[in-house]
Design a protein around this motif. Sequence first.
Motif, PDB file in Angstrom:
ATOM      1  N   ARG A 124      -4.467   5.882  -4.206  1.00  0.00           N
ATOM      2  CA  ARG A 124      -3.954   7.006  -4.988  1.00  0.00           C
ATOM      3  C   ARG A 124      -3.342   6.564  -6.326  1.00  0.00           C
ATOM      4  O   ARG A 124      -3.595   7.170  -7.366  1.00  0.00           O
ATOM      5  N   GLY A 125      -2.536   5.510  -6.314  1.00  0.00           N
ATOM      6  CA  GLY A 125      -1.925   5.053  -7.557  1.00  0.00           C
ATOM      7  C   GLY A 125      -2.958   4.655  -8.587  1.00  0.00           C
ATOM      8  O   GLY A 125      -2.848   5.000  -9.770  1.00  0.00           O
ATOM      9  N   SER A 126      -3.978   3.935  -8.156  1.00  0.00           N
ATOM     10  CA  SER A 126      -5.057   3.514  -9.065  1.00  0.00           C
ATOM     11  C   SER A 126      -5.858   4.709  -9.544  1.00  0.00           C
ATOM     12  O   SER A 126      -6.280   4.762 -10.706  1.00  0.00           O
ATOM     13  N   ALA A 127      -6.067   5.679  -8.650  1.00  0.00           N
ATOM     14  CA  ALA A 127      -6.833   6.878  -9.013  1.00  0.00           C
ATOM     15  C   ALA A 127      -6.101   7.677 -10.091  1.00  0.00           C
ATOM     16  O   ALA A 127      -6.711   8.143 -11.066  1.00  0.00           O
TER      17      ALA A 127
ATOM     18  N   GLU B 219       3.888  10.902 -11.404  1.00  0.00           N
ATOM     19  CA  GLU B 219       4.308   9.505 -11.520  1.00  0.00           C
ATOM     20  C   GLU B 219       4.493   8.914 -10.125  1.00  0.00           C
ATOM     21  O   GLU B 219       5.207   9.473  -9.301  1.00  0.00           O
ATOM     22  N   ILE B 220       3.833   7.797  -9.878  1.00  0.00           N
ATOM     23  CA  ILE B 220       3.953   7.106  -8.601  1.00  0.00           C
ATOM     24  C   ILE B 220       4.575   5.732  -8.833  1.00  0.00           C
ATOM     25  O   ILE B 220       4.152   5.001  -9.723  1.00  0.00           O
TER      26      ILE B 220
ATOM     27  N   SER C 165      10.671   1.101   1.890  1.00  0.00           N
ATOM     28  CA  SER C 165      11.185   0.734   0.562  1.00  0.00           C
ATOM     29  C   SER C 165      10.116   0.167  -0.368  1.00  0.00           C
ATOM     30  O   SER C 165      10.208   0.311  -1.590  1.00  0.00           O
ATOM     31  N   ASN C 166       9.086  -0.483   0.173  1.00  0.00           N
ATOM     32  CA  ASN C 166       8.047  -1.098  -0.667  1.00  0.00           C
ATOM     33  C   ASN C 166       6.787  -0.249  -0.797  1.00  0.00           C
ATOM     34  O   ASN C 166       5.789  -0.697  -1.370  1.00  0.00           O
ATOM     35  N   TYR C 167       6.830   0.978  -0.265  1.00  0.00           N
ATOM     36  CA  TYR C 167       5.650   1.847  -0.313  1.00  0.00           C
ATOM     37  C   TYR C 167       5.645   2.662  -1.612  1.00  0.00           C
ATOM     38  O   TYR C 167       6.706   2.950  -2.189  1.00  0.00           O
ATOM     39  N   PRO C 168       4.462   3.071  -2.081  1.00  0.00           N
ATOM     40  CA  PRO C 168       4.402   3.956  -3.247  1.00  0.00           C
ATOM     41  C   PRO C 168       4.871   5.361  -2.874  1.00  0.00           C
ATOM     42  O   PRO C 168       4.698   5.812  -1.732  1.00  0.00           O
ATOM     43  N   ALA C 169       5.466   6.044  -3.843  1.00  0.00           N
ATOM     44  CA  ALA C 169       5.990   7.387  -3.591  1.00  0.00           C
ATOM     45  C   ALA C 169       6.044   8.169  -4.896  1.00  0.00           C
ATOM     46  O   ALA C 169       5.888   7.623  -5.988  1.00  0.00           O
TER      47      ALA C 169
END
Length: 208
Positions: A37-40, A53-54, A94-98
């Motif tokens: 998702r972040g790359s997309a 914003e991620i 804590s280390n996951y994208p959000a």
Amino acid sequence: MLKAPLCIKSDFTDYYDNLSSDKGIIYNRMISDVKQRGSALKYLRSLGVKTLEIKQVSNFSYLDGLLVVYTDPKKHNGQGKKLMSYEEAIAHYSNYPASKYLDDNKGITVKVLQIGQRRFNLTFKKEDKSLTEGALIAINEMTPAYNMLIGLPIFSIDYVASGCEMVATDFNEVENLKRLNIDKYISSEDICNEIINSLYTYNKVERN
């Protein structure tokens, strides 16, 4: 009648697959190959599209309110994510994208779906704060046009309202059209011909 034989290579089934051949023009439709998702969303931003914003959960604070945590960033269409407080997210993810949860859209999501040159606006509405798409309440077809920037036979972009603008929340490089009830609007044959024509238009295959 199909304009040419079409060979659909996929890791899921859709309603027009009955017209797929074991030879001919190849259409790769693999969920397993889609961007995270972040790359997309980064890709959409490179095209000038306003996006959500991620960033990592650890880069948010309690002032940001509810967060959408992407527990499986490869999944789309409401899957692979959880809605939770900052406190819960920082404790377990804590280390996951959000991203921040946008709560000013009255549960409305708009999916812009492209099939060859045919374009549709699909409007979904949910009645709660779940992360599902909700119920499909309207489908409207727009003026036909190819998307030469993205250049995919079938794709969609999901939008929600944020203030006075629409913000892209997801870029779906692969779509299950049956799930979206598109079979009520386009025949299997027309879908395959749109795929074939777009592959030619985007120079993905050579004309004989």
